[in-house]
Design a protein around this motif. Structure first.
Motif, PDB file in Angstrom:
ATOM      1  N   HIS A   1       0.806  -1.219   0.000  1.00  0.00           N
ATOM      2  CA  HIS A   1       0.000   0.000   0.000  1.00  0.00           C
ATOM      3  C   HIS A   1       0.844   1.277   0.000  1.00  0.00           C
ATOM      4  CE1 HIS A   1      -3.792  -2.159   0.285  1.00  0.00           C
ATOM      5  NE2 HIS A   1      -3.202  -2.970   1.144  1.00  0.00           N
ATOM      6  N   GLY A   2       2.144   1.135  -0.180  1.00  0.00           N
ATOM      7  CA  GLY A   2       3.020   2.309  -0.258  1.00  0.00           C
ATOM      8  C   GLY A   2       2.969   2.952  -1.630  1.00  0.00           C
ATOM      9  N   PRO A   3       3.690   4.064  -1.811  1.00  0.00           N
ATOM     10  CA  PRO A   3       3.588   4.837  -3.057  1.00  0.00           C
ATOM     11  C   PRO A   3       4.043   4.112  -4.314  1.00  0.00           C
ATOM     12  CG  PRO A   3       5.197   5.816  -1.535  1.00  0.00           C
ATOM     13  CD  PRO A   3       4.476   4.749  -0.786  1.00  0.00           C
ATOM     14  N   THR A   4       4.923   3.077  -4.231  1.00  0.00           N
ATOM     15  CA  THR A   4       5.293   2.368  -5.464  1.00  0.00           C
ATOM     16  C   THR A   4       4.773   0.936  -5.479  1.00  0.00           C
ATOM     17  OG1 THR A   4       7.477   1.555  -4.778  1.00  0.00           O
ATOM     18  CG2 THR A   4       7.384   3.789  -5.656  1.00  0.00           C
ATOM     19  N   LEU A   5       3.859   0.629  -4.574  1.00  0.00           N
ATOM     20  CA  LEU A   5       3.111  -0.633  -4.611  1.00  0.00           C
ATOM     21  C   LEU A   5       3.947  -1.882  -4.344  1.00  0.00           C
ATOM     22  CD1 LEU A   5       0.865   0.018  -7.774  1.00  0.00           C
ATOM     23  CD2 LEU A   5       0.437   0.698  -5.405  1.00  0.00           C
ATOM     24  N   ALA A   6       5.082  -1.761  -3.664  1.00  0.00           N
ATOM     25  CA  ALA A   6       5.838  -2.950  -3.259  1.00  0.00           C
ATOM     26  C   ALA A   6       6.319  -2.749  -1.818  1.00  0.00           C
ATOM     27  CB  ALA A   6       7.021  -3.198  -4.189  1.00  0.00           C
ATOM     28  N   PHE A   7       6.683  -3.861  -1.163  1.00  0.00           N
ATOM     29  CA  PHE A   7       7.032  -3.760   0.265  1.00  0.00           C
ATOM     30  C   PHE A   7       8.255  -2.888   0.491  1.00  0.00           C
ATOM     31  CE2 PHE A   7      10.941  -5.990   1.267  1.00  0.00           C
ATOM     32  CZ  PHE A   7      11.192  -6.748   0.131  1.00  0.00           C
ATOM     33  N   LYS A   8       9.037  -2.672  -0.563  1.00  0.00           N
ATOM     34  CA  LYS A   8      10.264  -1.889  -0.387  1.00  0.00           C
ATOM     35  C   LYS A   8       9.978  -0.461   0.067  1.00  0.00           C
ATOM     36  CE  LYS A   8      13.201  -4.793  -3.165  1.00  0.00           C
ATOM     37  NZ  LYS A   8      12.272  -5.842  -3.658  1.00  0.00           N
ATOM     38  N   ASP A   9       8.747   0.018  -0.144  1.00  0.00           N
ATOM     39  CA  ASP A   9       8.400   1.356   0.338  1.00  0.00           C
ATOM     40  C   ASP A   9       8.500   1.454   1.865  1.00  0.00           C
ATOM     41  OD1 ASP A   9       7.795   2.588  -2.147  1.00  0.00           O
ATOM     42  OD2 ASP A   9       5.816   1.651  -2.162  1.00  0.00           O
ATOM     43  N   PHE A  10       8.240   0.366   2.583  1.00  0.00           N
ATOM     44  CA  PHE A  10       8.302   0.429   4.051  1.00  0.00           C
ATOM     45  C   PHE A  10       9.669   0.903   4.512  1.00  0.00           C
ATOM     46  CE2 PHE A  10       4.472  -2.017   3.869  1.00  0.00           C
ATOM     47  CZ  PHE A  10       3.792  -1.649   5.017  1.00  0.00           C
ATOM     48  N   ALA A  11      10.707   0.335   3.904  1.00  0.00           N
ATOM     49  CA  ALA A  11      12.058   0.705   4.309  1.00  0.00           C
ATOM     50  C   ALA A  11      12.504   1.989   3.622  1.00  0.00           C
ATOM     51  CB  ALA A  11      13.006  -0.428   3.973  1.00  0.00           C
ATOM     52  N   MET A  12      12.214   2.101   2.325  1.00  0.00           N
ATOM     53  CA  MET A  12      12.765   3.210   1.565  1.00  0.00           C
ATOM     54  C   MET A  12      12.158   4.540   1.994  1.00  0.00           C
ATOM     55  SD  MET A  12      15.205   2.773  -0.545  1.00  0.00           S
ATOM     56  CE  MET A  12      15.219   1.427  -1.705  1.00  0.00           C
ATOM     57  N   GLN A  13      10.861   4.578   2.238  1.00  0.00           N
ATOM     58  CA  GLN A  13      10.250   5.832   2.672  1.00  0.00           C
ATOM     59  C   GLN A  13      10.857   6.280   3.999  1.00  0.00           C
ATOM     60  OE1 GLN A  13       7.825   8.015   1.352  1.00  0.00           O
ATOM     61  NE2 GLN A  13       8.270   6.917  -0.538  1.00  0.00           N
ATOM     62  N   LEU A  14      11.139   5.328   4.872  1.00  0.00           N
ATOM     63  CA  LEU A  14      11.738   5.706   6.158  1.00  0.00           C
ATOM     64  C   LEU A  14      13.173   6.182   5.959  1.00  0.00           C
ATOM     65  CD1 LEU A  14      11.375   5.935   9.235  1.00  0.00           C
ATOM     66  CD2 LEU A  14      12.434   3.681   9.408  1.00  0.00           C
ATOM     67  N   ILE A  15      13.965   5.464   5.150  1.00  0.00           N
ATOM     68  CA  ILE A  15      15.347   5.926   5.080  1.00  0.00           C
ATOM     69  C   ILE A  15      15.474   7.220   4.290  1.00  0.00           C
ATOM     70  CG2 ILE A  15      16.265   3.606   5.444  1.00  0.00           C
ATOM     71  CD1 ILE A  15      17.631   3.638   2.969  1.00  0.00           C
ATOM     72  N   GLY A  16      14.537   7.522   3.419  1.00  0.00           N
ATOM     73  CA  GLY A  16      14.521   8.859   2.816  1.00  0.00           C
ATOM     74  C   GLY A  16      14.462   9.922   3.910  1.00  0.00           C
ATOM     75  N   GLN A  17      13.560   9.740   4.852  1.00  0.00           N
ATOM     76  CA  GLN A  17      13.414  10.693   5.962  1.00  0.00           C
ATOM     77  C   GLN A  17      14.657  10.716   6.851  1.00  0.00           C
ATOM     78  OE1 GLN A  17      10.873  12.818   6.274  1.00  0.00           O
ATOM     79  NE2 GLN A  17       9.977  11.955   4.409  1.00  0.00           N
ATOM     80  N   LEU A  18      15.198   9.541   7.158  1.00  0.00           N
ATOM     81  CA  LEU A  18      16.359   9.471   8.059  1.00  0.00           C
ATOM     82  C   LEU A  18      17.579  10.128   7.413  1.00  0.00           C
ATOM     83  CD1 LEU A  18      16.107   5.787   9.438  1.00  0.00           C
ATOM     84  CD2 LEU A  18      15.087   7.854  10.396  1.00  0.00           C
ATOM     85  N   PHE A  19      17.799   9.854   6.121  1.00  0.00           N
ATOM     86  CA  PHE A  19      18.922  10.483   5.409  1.00  0.00           C
ATOM     87  C   PHE A  19      18.769  12.000   5.441  1.00  0.00           C
ATOM     88  CE2 PHE A  19      21.783   7.943   2.477  1.00  0.00           C
ATOM     89  CZ  PHE A  19      21.586   6.724   3.097  1.00  0.00           C
ATOM     90  N   GLN A  20      17.581  12.453   5.073  1.00  0.00           N
ATOM     91  CA  GLN A  20      17.309  13.886   4.997  1.00  0.00           C
ATOM     92  C   GLN A  20      17.639  14.567   6.319  1.00  0.00           C
ATOM     93  OE1 GLN A  20      16.014  16.119   2.778  1.00  0.00           O
ATOM     94  NE2 GLN A  20      14.179  17.077   3.579  1.00  0.00           N
ATOM     95  N   ALA A  21      17.160  13.974   7.421  1.00  0.00           N
ATOM     96  CA  ALA A  21      17.362  14.593   8.738  1.00  0.00           C
ATOM     97  C   ALA A  21      18.828  14.586   9.132  1.00  0.00           C
ATOM     98  CB  ALA A  21      16.514  13.857   9.785  1.00  0.00           C
ATOM     99  N   ALA A  22      19.519  13.464   8.888  1.00  0.00           N
ATOM    100  CA  ALA A  22      20.924  13.368   9.284  1.00  0.00           C
ATOM    101  C   ALA A  22      21.778  14.322   8.444  1.00  0.00           C
ATOM    102  CB  ALA A  22      21.408  11.933   9.131  1.00  0.00           C
ATOM    103  N   LEU A  23      21.485  14.423   7.156  1.00  0.00           N
ATOM    104  CA  LEU A  23      22.304  15.257   6.275  1.00  0.00           C
ATOM    105  C   LEU A  23      22.051  16.742   6.512  1.00  0.00           C
ATOM    106  CD1 LEU A  23      21.989  13.147   3.023  1.00  0.00           C
ATOM    107  CD2 LEU A  23      24.018  13.380   4.448  1.00  0.00           C
ATOM    108  N   LYS A  24      20.830  17.079   6.820  1.00  0.00           N
ATOM    109  CA  LYS A  24      20.499  18.477   7.093  1.00  0.00           C
ATOM    110  C   LYS A  24      21.314  18.973   8.284  1.00  0.00           C
ATOM    111  CE  LYS A  24      16.115  20.153   6.283  1.00  0.00           C
ATOM    112  NZ  LYS A  24      14.684  19.996   6.567  1.00  0.00           N
TER     113      LYS A  24
END
Ligand SMILES: *Cc1c(COP(=O)(O)O)cnc(C)c1O
Length: 466
Positions: free
Chosen positions: A105-128
């Protein structure tokens, strides 16, 4: 919380550095030095709370000082806000004692969104916070690349380059990679197959001068943060079915062993898991290895479940590390053997350890199609081919514990195979119904590392030095 390499010869890192590094410099994969354990009362208290609250409680012990509690809660909330189902990972019943965990049910319709959506946020916060910029480069057979692009599109401090084999991904997968218009997204079609793409990425990571200069970061399935995010839904599903008071079994359509390995972490954290069943298509190296103790690579056979068409199952190294009691030297030796001869033999003790937790099964192409058709007829549920591999294997492993099969993708991501099997063409969810009208943008390149590196330098605005 410290992370160590499976090969024991790279520096220990904290969560943030582990996440940003990806592959360890000794060629190994990072694993936690020790696994935190939840008490039965803590597990029982996960019942009935939101997916996001459960995710916070389960992952918090692993992230150390990298984020404050408030920051981490906010990042989790942002990660899952774009999912198309309020439960995030809903459970459906297929038959007595057999359940389907819908992870699509994630934005690209595969389970990989569970991890990828989270690490997008984690990367963004750490790099900022550090003011750093990184260049993410990944290879994909389809699902990882679309999930990565969706997660990183438009984020500051990150350029994302995804290599996919030209002409060998489904049209939905390709369009998910080529239609985002953000300038930090770079979809690169390579003349070759998935292994060509993966080899290009590995070579760039092993070019330490290039790696350091463009601050290369990896988000493929060996990234520890991805494994961690996938631990959560084992807990939410098991608790919904009676854990910690009764054990639950899982069957997982498996390719790179990332998803199912997350289940073994849940078990190590105290979740009563009866067993984890590895479901493979005709690319059955893991099924053969569990049966014979010999891990032997063969040629990849293209299948209708392409995200599992893999011979070298990267995350299996983490399972070996656990089975060898954390002996990094032994794991390093096995991996050297694999590189030299395409095979290795697991020791008897380690094999017994693996068999205590894991079982396995293999499904042919015809059985996969037949399972899609039969499940639709019997239950009204339309499965993607990967999920069908899981359901078929799970049916052979039903027992006293409730069985949960992971449905790893939405059927509309693989419409041709599903239609051929069930005579029904799955529709895209309404929120992405215009995918076929959006303009595409991609660069096509030959299998040439120098050309690729020149393109990366150019796109991130750096001079290529001699
Ligand atoms: C990636 C993928 C798999 C395999 O997952 P691993 O973590 O690599 O074992 C299975 N099904 C689908 C739909 C996938 O995208």
């Amino acid at each position: 919380m410290q992370y160590i390499s499976t090969r024991g010869a790279a520096p220990a890192l904290d969560f943030e550095a582990t996440m940003l590094t990806g592959l360890a410099r000794d060629g190994g994969l990072y694993v936690p030095a020790e696994i935190p354990v939840l008490t039965p009362a803590e597990i029982a208290a996960l019942a009935g709370i939101s997916y996001e609250d459960a995710a916070f409680r389960i992952m918090r012990p692993f992230i150390g000082e990298t984020f404050t509690d408030d920051e981490f809660r906010a990042l989790i909330a942002a990660a899952y806000a774009g999912f198309g189902h309020p439960a995030r990972a809903p459970l459906k019943q297929l038959a007595p004692g057999h359940f389907l965990l819908e992870l699509f049910h994630g934005p690209t319709l595969a389970f990989k969104d569970f991890a990828m959506q989270l690490i997008g946020q984690l990367f963004q916060a750490a790099l900022k916070r550090s003011g750093q910029r990184v260049t993410i480069v990944g290879a994909t057979s389809g699902d990882t690349g679309s999930a990565a692009i969706e997660a990183f599109r438009g984020l500051d401090n990150v350029d994302v380059f995804i290599l996919f084999p030209y002409g060998r991904v489904s049209e939905v997968q390709r369009r998910q990679m080529t239609t985002p218009a953000e300038p930090n997204v770079h979809a690169i079609a390579i003349d070759g197959d998935f292994d060509t793409c993966q080899a290009l990425v590995k070579d760039m990571f092993n070019d330490f001068a290039f790696r350091d200069r463009v601050r290369l970061a990896g988000v493929n399935s060996i990234n520890w943060a991805r494994v961690l995010a996938q631990v959560v839904y084992y807990f939410t599903a098991a608790v919904a079915l009676g854990a910690p008071h009764r054990p639950v079994a899982f069957t997982v359509p498996t390719g790179n062993f990332g998803d199912i390995f997350a289940g073994s972490i849940a078990a190590a954290m105290g979740l009563p898991i009866a067993h984890l069943v590895i479901a493979t298509n005709q690319n059955d190296i893991l099924h053969r290895c569990l049966g014979t103790g010999v891990y032997q690579t063969e040629a990849v056979l293209p299948s209708i479940s392409p995200s599992m068409d893999i011979q070298v199952s990267s995350n299996f190294e983490r399972a070996l590390h656990r089975a060898y009691g954390g002996d990094g030297r032994a794991v390093g030796q096995l991996m050297d053997e694999l590189k030299a001869s395409g095979r290795f033999a697991v020791s008897q003790g380690a094999l017994e350890g693996l068999r205590e937790l894991y079982a396995s099964g293999r499904v042919s192409e015809d059985e996969t199609s037949a399972t899609i058709a039969r499940t639709l007829r019997e239950t009204g549920e339309l499965l993607c081919p990967h999920s069908a591999v899981g359901v078929k294997v799970a049916e052979a492993h039903l027992g006293a514990a409730p069985m949960v099969t992971l449905a790893t993708a939405h059927p509309a991501k693989f419409p041709d195979a599903v239609e051929a099997a069930a005579d029904l063409r799955p529709a895209l969810p309404p929120r992405m119904a215009d995918l076929f009208e959006r303009p595409e943008r991609m660069t096509r390149l030959p299998d040439d590392r120098a050309a690729l590196q020149a393109l990366i330098f150019d796109r991130i605005g750096m001079e290529a030095s001699a």
